[in-house]
Structure formats: C-alpha cells, structure tokens
Design an enzyme around this catalytic site. Structure first.
Site, mmCIF file in Angstrom:
data_model
loop_
_atom_site.group_PDB
_atom_site.id
_atom_site.type_symbol
_atom_site.label_atom_id
_atom_site.label_comp_id
_atom_site.label_asym_id
_atom_site.label_seq_id
_atom_site.Cartn_x
_atom_site.Cartn_y
_atom_site.Cartn_z
ATOM 1 C CE1 TYR A 32 -13.432 9.985 20.503
ATOM 2 C CE2 TYR A 32 -13.130 11.700 22.145
ATOM 3 C CZ TYR A 32 -13.904 11.098 21.165
ATOM 4 O OH TYR A 32 -15.137 11.613 20.854
ATOM 5 C CD GLN B 261 -20.129 6.863 18.282
ATOM 6 O OE1 GLN B 261 -20.471 6.677 19.446
ATOM 7 N NE2 GLN B 261 -20.509 7.937 17.597
ATOM 8 C CG ASN C 13 -18.583 12.984 25.739
ATOM 9 O OD1 ASN C 13 -18.281 11.792 25.861
ATOM 10 N ND2 ASN C 13 -19.337 13.426 24.751
ATOM 11 C CB THR D 123 -10.111 21.204 33.397
ATOM 12 O OG1 THR D 123 -8.739 21.573 33.600
ATOM 13 C CG2 THR D 123 -10.964 22.448 33.287
ATOM 14 C CD GLN E 243 -7.280 25.417 33.217
ATOM 15 O OE1 GLN E 243 -7.609 24.248 33.051
ATOM 16 N NE2 GLN E 243 -6.536 26.079 32.340
ATOM 17 C CG HIS F 140 -10.988 23.822 29.695
ATOM 18 N ND1 HIS F 140 -10.626 23.252 28.503
ATOM 19 C CD2 HIS F 140 -9.853 24.349 30.218
ATOM 20 C CE1 HIS F 140 -9.336 23.422 28.305
ATOM 21 N NE2 HIS F 140 -8.839 24.089 29.326
ATOM 22 C CD GLU G 236 -6.562 18.865 34.754
ATOM 23 O OE1 GLU G 236 -6.365 18.454 33.594
ATOM 24 O OE2 GLU G 236 -7.598 19.489 35.094
ATOM 25 C CG HIS G 237 -4.034 22.509 35.483
ATOM 26 N ND1 HIS G 237 -5.347 22.206 35.173
ATOM 27 C CD2 HIS G 237 -3.290 22.121 34.418
ATOM 28 C CE1 HIS G 237 -5.395 21.665 33.975
ATOM 29 N NE2 HIS G 237 -4.173 21.586 33.499
ATOM 30 C CG ASP H 19 -3.911 24.315 29.137
ATOM 31 O OD1 ASP H 19 -3.724 23.284 29.807
ATOM 32 O OD2 ASP H 19 -4.802 25.145 29.420
ATOM 33 C CD GLU I 196 4.407 -19.016 48.355
ATOM 34 O OE1 GLU I 196 4.228 -19.287 47.146
ATOM 35 O OE2 GLU I 196 4.705 -17.876 48.754
ATOM 36 C CG HIS J 295 6.102 -23.442 42.073
ATOM 37 N ND1 HIS J 295 4.867 -23.980 41.852
ATOM 38 C CD2 HIS J 295 6.027 -22.131 41.684
ATOM 39 C CE1 HIS J 295 4.071 -23.047 41.355
ATOM 40 N NE2 HIS J 295 4.753 -21.909 41.241
#
Length: 442
Positions: A130, A194, A222, A245, A267, A270, A336-337, A370, A424, A429
């Site tokens: 995506y 969708q 998003n 971010t 950053q 964003h 994250e960074h 990036d 067990e 088994h």
C-alpha cells in the site's frame, strides 16, 4: 516553541517517566475499526460494486475500472523528470545493495547421526504493497517496500495507491514511475480501507480483470488503512500498524543548532501529530535550537503543519544531567528515528537498545534514511521499537523446519518421545512412535 521537560536532578520533572511526559499522539484504531468494518465487509461480499461505492464516497471519483493500464505505468516512467529519475534510480540501487546483504541461507543442523533439522527460508508468494496518497505522495515508499520483497524472492508484487483526480483517476504519476523502474506492473487505483480489503479478499476490478488475494500486506497509511490492517490481521499477514512519525535527537553542546532544528522540522512536516523530541544536557543548545526553530519554521513550506506538530504535547525538549541519563531517556522512549549528535557519537549509538533506526553524527540526518542511505524507512513507531524491527528482507521470509531422521536415530530417542507423550496425557503421540518399532518394549 517546544515544550520543556526538566529531568535533571532537582528539576520539577526529575523523577518522571518520559513516556508520560511526552505522550504519543494516539490513533484510536479500535474506534476506527468499527467505522470501517462495513467497508471491509462490503468489499468481501460485493467486490467491485463496493470498491466503486467507497471510491466515490471517500475519493470523490466515479471509476469503472481500477487496474492501472500497463501503458499508463510505462508513460509515467517515460515522462518522469530527469532529476527525479536519477534520484529514484540511486535510491533503488542503494536500497538493493543493503538489502541483498540481508539474505538468509538455509541451515542444516545435525542433531545426532542420522537426524537433521534444516531451517529453510521460503518467501511469501504474493504481497500487496500500500502506497499512501494523502498529505504527500510517496514514490520512496514504493522503493522501500518493493526492494526487500524482490530481494527475498517474492513471486508476485501488487501495488495499491489512491486515485488522484489531477491524474485522471490514476495514482500519482511519480508513484507509477517508481513502479515502472522496479518492474512492478500490477497496480490498482484504490485507496483506504477498500484497498486493504481488496488485497486481502481479492475482487473483480472492472474491465474483465481481477485482483487475486495476497498473502501479506505491507506499507503505511492513515488511520483507516491502519484499522483495516488490524481487522484483517490473520486473514493475511500484516507488517505493522504504523502511527505518526517520530524523531528523537540525543545531543550535547557539540551539536550544530541549525542541524538539530532542521531535523526536528523535517519530521514535523509529515503530520500535525508527528513527534519531534530533543534530549540534551545543554541548556545553551536548547536556547540556540529554539532561535533556529523560530527562523526556520517561518521559512518552511508547511509552516502551519510543522508548528502544530512542534507545539503539540508529543513534542518537546528533555533536559537531562548528562548523556548517560539521556541514553536512558531515549531507550525508554524507543523512537522510530534516533539521531546521535554528540562527541563520540558512534560509541553512544552502539549503547542504544531501543530505536527503529539510528543516525550517527552531523552528516547522517533522518532525511538521508528516508531516501538514499540504503536503509529501510519503514520503521516501528509508538514505542514498538522496544520489540519490533523495521521492514527488511526477513519480513517477507518464513522459516520452515525440515526434519529428517533415519530408523536408528528415531529408535535412539523413541523412549523420550513416549515418556513425554505420557506426561502430557497424549498416548497416541507415543503410539505413533511405537508403531514404527513393533515388538519393542518402548
């Protein structure tokens, strides 16, 4: 501009947890899941009709077919600006070089003579990628998702990206061009929940064509995309639920305040929910960075968005007694960074335990990562760097154990298998082993 949090000894916040003092901007994904559930279920049950309805509702476009024609992908690549082409080609080359070194090889372990276990690494067969198309367009996301999947040996790659009215209902032309440069020719002009549902369940897409279901979905989006990924986890494999971010910068008095301010802004542009955090023992640096922020924010294109992010409760300056205390803060925060702009920056970087990616020294800004460092920019957010890694070749591989034992090797361990099966209370088994040695006293 930035909130100030004083964790120095004797400071007002000295004993407080930075996770509480700098709360992440929370996406209420559980609420979003309930809202998009009807969209996802409609795509599962009605396919093309539901995709058309959702595209009209959310994108304002009436489309009858959703697969991007091959000639449109090729045309986007042909008309690509030469400078953009050169930048994408370089980004692809550097990412491929780094990710090719991540390849795993099969490992054969001889447990006993005649008994081996082979760990075989097998790529996922079909992956849906995506690529968002909201506040910004992200051809770099195509690179960061496609390259490791290709290096892993994924058989089929599918890209879904929202239709753009200004591009005649096709995804952004630069996104299409990146697909062309990477040899991806199955692309759909579908966005949002969708798109995730289409990838997971498969659907007719108009013009007598069909998108077959994928095995795994990767890529940011998003809150609605994130909610759809959560809803469909288990139906397909999901890479992560990416939140806003984040950048944290551990710096001392050797850091250039102009660099620090620029990186915090980079950053913040964003998303209004983006987090920009400076951790330092230097009050002088903080004051200088504040002056630079005032100057640089006023001059940047997305000043309103940047200001909202920098003044939000998720952003701020954390004052600490020394770099050792700062290291503890950034480890708890798990950004994250994470940039390290200090004396002996590499030594401090090697002591960090929790970060999605670490950028060392004054000439390794997050912006480099990036696009053109060669590293992957799909990284864990929201503190998930404490337990998760960024996207890599391994993300697209599954380890399968191949067990090979001959008769003497099984006979040698059979009594242990029978004993454990009895412990067990799973006698069948043990019987499965006894059946191979009739007349034995196992």
């Amino acid at each position: 501009m930035l909130n100030r949090i004083d964790l120095r000894a004797g400071g007002p916040d000295g004993s407080s947890d930075p996770r509480r003092l700098l709360p992440r901007a929370q996406l209420d994904v559980s609420v979003a899941v309930d809202k998009i559930r009807p969209v996802v279920e409609a795509v599962r049950e009605h396919g093309l009709t539901a995709i058309r309805d959702a595209t009209h509702r959310f994108d304002g476009l009436e489309l009858s077919e959703f697969r991007v024609p091959a000639q449109a992908i090729a045309a986007a690549e042909r008309t690509l600006d030469d400078g953009v082409r050169a930048a994408l080609v370089e980004s692809i080359a550097r990412a491929r070089k780094v990710h090719e070194d991540q390849r795993r090889t099969d490992t054969v372990t001889e447990v006993v003579p005649g008994g081996t276990v082979t760990e075989r690494w097998v790529p996922v067969s079909r992956v849906g990628l995506y690529v968002p198309g909201g506040l910004a367009m992200y051809p770099s996301t195509v690179v960061m998702n496609v390259v490791p999947a290709q290096v892993a040996g994924v058989g089929a790659l599918v890209v879904a990206s929202p239709p753009q009215a200004e591009n005649g209902g096709l995804p952004d032309a630069r996104v299409l061009a990146a697909c062309a440069l990477l040899g991806v020719d199955e692309v759909y002009a579908v966005g949002g929940a969708q798109a995730v549902a289409m990838l997971a369940y498969g659907s007719d897409v108009g013009g007598g064509q069909r998108c077959e279901p994928v095995d795994m979905i990767t890529g940011p989006g998003n809150i609605w995309v994130t909610a759809a990924k959560r809803l469909l986890r288990g139906v397909v494999g999901i890479d992560a639920e990416a939140g806003p971010t984040e950048i944290a910068i551990l710096a001392d008095d050797t850091a250039d305040p102009a660099h620090v301010a620029a990186d915090l802004i980079s950053q913040a542009e964003h998303d209004p929910l983006a987090a920009s955090v400076l951790v330092t023992p230097s009050v002088e640096l903080v004051d200088a960075v504040e002056r630079e922020l005032t100057r640089q924010v006023a001059a940047t294109k997305h000043a309103e968005r940047v200001t909202t992010a920098l003044t939000g409760e998720q952003s701020g300056v954390v004052l600490v007694d020394d770099l050792g205390a700062g290291l503890r803060v950034v480890d708890v925060y798990a950004a994250e960074h994470l940039e390290i702009q200090t004396r002996d920056a590499r030594e401090w970087a090697l002591r960090v335990r929790n970060a999605g990616a670490i950028f060392v020294g004054p000439y390794a800004p997050v912006s480099l990562g990036d696009y053109c460092a060669g590293s992957n920019h799909v990284l864990p957010t929201g503190g998930c760097a404490r337990h998760s890694s960024g996207l890599s070749v391994q993300s697209f591989l599954r380890g399968i154990h191949i067990v090979e034992y001959d008769e003497p090797a099984l006979r040698d361990v059979a009594r242990h298998v029978v004993t454990l099966s009895a412990v067990e209370d799973l006698p069948a088994h043990g019987d499965a082993v006894k059946a191979r040695f009739p007349g034995s006293d196992l």
